[in-house]
Design a protein around this motif. Structure first.
Motif, PDB file in Angstrom:
ATOM      1  N   ALA A 500       0.835  -1.206   0.000  1.00 30.22           N
ATOM      2  CA  ALA A 500       0.000   0.000   0.000  1.00 30.22           C
ATOM      3  C   ALA A 500       0.870   1.256   0.000  1.00 30.22           C
ATOM      4  N   ASP A 501       1.953   1.240   0.766  1.00 27.47           N
ATOM      5  CA  ASP A 501       2.868   2.387   0.785  1.00 27.47           C
ATOM      6  C   ASP A 501       3.534   2.576  -0.574  1.00 27.47           C
ATOM      7  N   ARG A 504       1.034   4.142  -2.873  1.00 22.41           N
ATOM      8  CA  ARG A 504       0.829   5.560  -2.559  1.00 22.41           C
ATOM      9  C   ARG A 504       1.941   6.416  -3.160  1.00 22.41           C
ATOM     10  N   ARG A 505       3.173   5.974  -3.031  1.00 21.84           N
ATOM     11  CA  ARG A 505       4.302   6.723  -3.596  1.00 21.84           C
ATOM     12  C   ARG A 505       4.198   6.791  -5.121  1.00 21.84           C
ATOM     13  N   ARG A 507       1.519   6.629  -6.906  1.00 20.39           N
ATOM     14  CA  ARG A 507       0.400   7.483  -7.297  1.00 20.39           C
ATOM     15  C   ARG A 507       0.814   8.961  -7.339  1.00 20.39           C
ATOM     16  N   HIS A 508       1.687   9.375  -6.425  1.00 20.67           N
ATOM     17  CA  HIS A 508       2.158  10.761  -6.398  1.00 20.67           C
ATOM     18  C   HIS A 508       3.068  11.079  -7.584  1.00 20.67           C
ATOM     19  N   ALA A 526      -0.701   0.096  -9.409  1.00 15.24           N
ATOM     20  CA  ALA A 526      -2.061   0.341  -8.932  1.00 15.24           C
ATOM     21  C   ALA A 526      -2.898  -0.932  -8.987  1.00 15.24           C
TER      22      ALA A 526
END
Length: 915
Positions: A500-501, A504-505, A507-508, A526
């Motif tokens: 998940a981390d 998240r990275r 996605r940014h 994703a």
């Protein structure tokens, strides 16, 4: 300099077979015979002669060595060998005495007397051996005078009835008819490491041992020489290691002796050929002409076995010959040759020209460093050559920052060539350099990738995340690729909760205008993250987009890594044919480009796709190749994965011996929860199922993942769920199997794969009440969904399980058709154990079929076979229990399984089968 061990080494590493032959020769009943050992310089020929002397026992010993300085003196070697026993020549016939005396005093031997001379030598050895058995050795017999070699070969063929043992050694290409000969091949990696450990103060680090092993090319003397020149920093892996064995070592002296015997023109052209790594015949021809000679001058070197010359160019058949030709030349000779070759390369061979010029550069040269860097881009000359070019460019740089950047690129190229230890050493050279954030970030990315494939995946995860953050501002594509590998590291370790981390990275970093390769990576990350949290509504579109992008990649964006990412996406959405196509393209591209670092991963993905397609033999071939490449390139984690997949494939075929062997090769180093560990447990769970240990099988397969914690191998458990359900169907309670099936169902229903939905239907049929309409409908749905053009094995398994369900529901007539189809399919697939089970079920359903194709010893476990033998001899169950210290209930259980496996129904049939 590291002080090599002063303890006498008496163990000959990698020469067990040769030592065994020597002992057999010396300890034989007649005591007579001969052996010829031939191999390249440094291969251990002299060590074997010494070994023979050490094990001579009560034999008298005559020892000689062929000397190049006496090669022109007929019978000089024979004179030195026989000198200690010439006083016994008086017992020979007078003619033989005369011929022998004339030959050994330099008067020669006419052709008409050579037979008499050979018989005289044989007679002299026989006379000497009357007192006590004799050992006669001649080391390097081909280096001395030819007449001596011919006489000794004659004698060696006529020792059958004499207590005389002859041991000869010669060069790699030397053979002698009628004499048992053994070629001394290179040592394997394990023996090479042992040679180094024998001679260094403590075992060197693995990376150092691996690089030295590669440099030594399995040559024992080369390894000894390398161990003798290491500095303490080199031994600890803190300094660059030598490029070649030292020219003043034992191997260098041996080659120098051979080279000194060649004409000057031959040595000059031989050096040109050694330095011209490209091997272009036209370049060598022009260079030889510019040096005042022609390539015909290589004829003596070819006769000496140093090179082979053909229209395609010059090759060095002995692995270290090229390096030693270069190493033993003088500095002036090498400089002249490099400049000559540089002048002949022209603009079309830009990298080779720059490498030759760099070889003679004596100080910083920024222009030449830039030329090397630009010429090596793209690695058209091969990744290893490009790595060497960038390493040299770093040496020639006058700016520390540029030098560091070039070292990182050199390390990247070395890794692409499948040389992880070399890459680590190059990265290690950065420790004293400037802390440029961009360069450090790139170094972290490579460190992380090396750890992922060859070291610790948890360390890889941390390193890759740090590297991605460091380069995100300057190279988003590299940062995204690093995050994808970080996610792979989390999955490999069984720490999916950390994905998940990673997502998240990623996605940014994503941008709407990303190029296709970057978009593919973002979509994959994703999609995997959504899959791991069972959000298939979000996972499906992202993963399918990644597959489409993989097929559309063109130009420089088509890389093996990008294709592997698309193949992973294809597997996760169960588009098996697309996944196989993408993985196969990745394999082909990695081979074509020589990118050995990514080839094992591509082969792993292709094997998984082939498994889902039901092509088990093809999957086994892919995994075997992946295992070979992974071992050759030091990718320990990929080795374990391929071994695990091979274990699973063997277990699915009920090949117990092969599966257990592959699991034992994985060893105990795998971390519980990691992918290799899960694959091994899957294989053991299938074997438990095959053997009827249903509770053990279900427990083992249920432990592959821990739902709700994000730990374990969820994706492996999804693949193993059909076997988990099959095992649990025999148990009264099966909550773990029901939970795993629910996960499988959610995934299968989100795909468009008929084969996954067929497996889901089969699983539900197995868990339904026996004899119920639900069970029958589930099996029929599964058979309807199984693709007709793929998945033959799974269809056959469904037919077998459906037939078993019908028979146990007392519908034997209905069961037979399904069992027949299962038996036929398994027979065609070569799945003998499953065909045997289908046959047993057919017999149980009242069908008359042939006897088991395999003997009982192959179908039963050791304990089952012993029980069967006792019962066949007439023992009752109680008597068997008493003799084997088992309970009667346990014997009853085993006997039922025995009857089932052998396809029989009575003790009378059991006695007949075992007879």
């Amino acid at each position: 300099m590291v002080t090599a061990s002063s303890v006498q080494i008496t163990v000959l590493r990698g020469r067990d077979d040769e030592c065994r032959e020597i002992r057999r020769l010396l300890d034989g009943p007649t005591g007579g015979g001969a052996l010829l050992f031939h191999g390249e310089p440094g291969s251990g020929r002299t060590a074997l002669v010494t070994y023979a002397h050490r094990h001579a026992g009560n034999r008298a010993v005559l020892a000689g060595t062929g000397l190049a300085d006496e090669a022109a003196l007929p019978y000089a070697g024979l004179q030195r060998l026989l000198d200690p026993v010439l006083d016994r020549a008086g017992t020979l016939p007078e003619q033989q005495q005369s011929v022998l005396r004339r030959a050994l005093t330099g008067e020669g031997c006419p052709a008409c007397h050579r037979l008499a001379l050979s018989m005289a030598v044989l007679g002299l050895l026989a006379v000497t051996a009357r007192e006590r058995p004799l050992l006669c050795t001649m080391d390097d017999v081909d280096q001395g005078d030819r007449p001596t070699a011919e006489v000794l070969a004659f004698v060696a063929r006529r020792l059958r009835d004499l207590p005389v043992a002859v041991v000869l050694t010669a060069g790699a290409d030397t053979t002698a008819g009628g004499i048992p000969s053994h070629r001394l091949g290179p040592l394997d990696e394990g023996d090479s490491h042992a040679v180094l450990a024998d001679r260094l103060p403590g075992r060197p680090p693995a990376s150092v041992a691996t690089v030295l092993t590669a440099l030594g090319a399995g040559n024992p003397q080369a390894l000894v020489d390398l161990a003798g020149v290491l500095t303490p920093g080199q031994w600890r892996g803190e300094e660059p290691l030598p490029d070649t064995p030292p020219p003043d070592g034992g191997l260098g002296r041996a080659y120098r002796t051979r080279l000194d015997r060649l004409p000057q023109d031959t040595r000059r052209v031989l050096l040109l050929a050694a330095l011209d790594q490209d091997g272009d015949p036209a370049t060598l021809i022009r260079s030889a002409r510019a040096a005042g000679t022609t390539v015909d001058a290589l004829a003596p070197a070819e006769a000496a076995g140093l090179v082979r010359v053909d229209p395609r160019g010059v090759t060095f058949p002995q692995p270290l010959a090229r390096a030693m030709v270069e190493a033993t030349a003088t500095l002036a000779e090498r400089r002249t040759a490099h400049l000559l070759l540089a002048g002949m390369c022209g603009t079309r061979r830009r990298l080779h020209r720059a490498m030759h010029l760099a070889a003679v550069a004596t100080g910083p040269d920024p222009l030449l460093a830039t030329e090397l860097e630009e010429a090596a881009a793209g690695a058209e000359g091969g990744w290893a050559t490009a790595s060497a070019a960038l390493r040299r460019a770093a040496d020639l740089s006058d700016e520390p920052a540029r030098a560091a950047a070039r070292l990182v690129t050199a390390a990247r190229y070395a890794w692409s060539a499948g040389r992880p230890d070399e890459a680590r050493l190059l990265l290690g050279a950065l420790s004293a350099g400037p802390a440029d954030p961009a360069v450090s970030g790139r170094a972290d990315l490579l460190h992380g990738e090396l750890e992922l494939r060859c070291g610790s995946p948890p360390v890889a995860l941390t390193t890759l995340l740090a590297g991605a953050e460091a380069v995100a501002g300057t190279d988003r594509a590299a940062a995204l690729a690093a995050l994808a590998r970080a996610g792979e590291a989390a999955c490999f370790s069984g720490d999916q909760y950390r994905y998940a981390d990673v997502a998240r990275r990623a996605r940014h970093l994503r941008r709407p205008d990303d190029p296709p390769a970057a978009e593919l990576t973002s979509a994959l990350v994703a999609g995997v993250a959504a899959t791991l949290r069972a959000d298939h509504e979000r996972a499906g579109p992202a993963l399918r987009r990644a597959v489409v992008l993989g097929d559309r990649l063109t130009g420089p964006e088509v890389t093996p890594t990008a294709l592997c990412s698309a193949a992973v996406a294809g597997l996760l959405v169960a588009v098996d044919s697309a996944a196989h196509r993408l993985a196969d393209r990745a394999v082909a591209l990695a081979r074509a480009r020589g990118e050995l670092s990514v080839l094992p991963r591509a082969l792993d993905l292709r094997a998984v796709a082939e498994y889902w397609l039901g092509r088990h033999e093809a999957a086994t071939d892919s995994s075997r190749e992946g295992l070979r490449v992974a071992r050759a390139t030091g990718q320990a984690n990929c080795v374990a994965v391929h071994l695990g997949m091979l274990a699973v494939l063997a277990a699915v075929r009920a090949d117990r011996a092969t599966s257990l062997r592959r699991i034992s090769e994985i060893g105990e180093a795998t971390v519980p929860g990691s992918r290799p560990h899960a694959l091994a447990q899957w294989a053991l769970g299938v074997l438990d199922l095959v053997d009827g240990r249903h509770a053990d099988s279900a427990a083992r397969l249920a432990s592959l993942a821990r739902p709700g914690t994000g730990r374990g191998q969820v994706l492996v458990q999804v693949m193993a769920t059909p076997y988990l359900v099959e095992a649990a169907a025999h148990l009264a309670h099966h909550p773990a199997a029901s939970a795993a099936l629910a996960v499988f169902d959610r995934w299968a229903s989100s795909t468009a794969s008929p084969s996954r939905r067929a497996l889901s239907a089969r699983c539900h049929a197995l868990l339904a009440p026996r004899g119920s309409d639900t069970a029958e409908q589930g099996f029929r749905t599964a058979l309807r969904l199984h693709p007709a053009d793929a998945g033959t094995f799974e269809r056959a398994r469904t037919e077998l399980l459906f037939g078993l369900e019908l028979r146990r529901s007392r519908r034997p007539r209905d069961a037979r058709a399904h069992l027949h189809r299962a038996r036929e399919a398994f027979t065609l697939l070569g799945a003998g154990a499953w065909a045997a089970q289908a046959t047993a079920e057919l017999r149980a359903a009242g069908e008359s079929v042939g006897a088991p194709d395999r003997p009982a010893a192959q179908l039963l476990t050791g304990q089952q076979l012993r029980i069967a033998q006792l019962v066949a001899e007439g023992a009752t169950n109680r008597e068997v229990a008493a003799r084997m210290f088992l309970s009667t209930r346990t014997v009853d259980h085993h006997l039922r399984n025995i009857f089932h496996r052998l396809g029989i129904r009575s003790r009378i049939e059991l006695a007949r089968v075992l007879s």
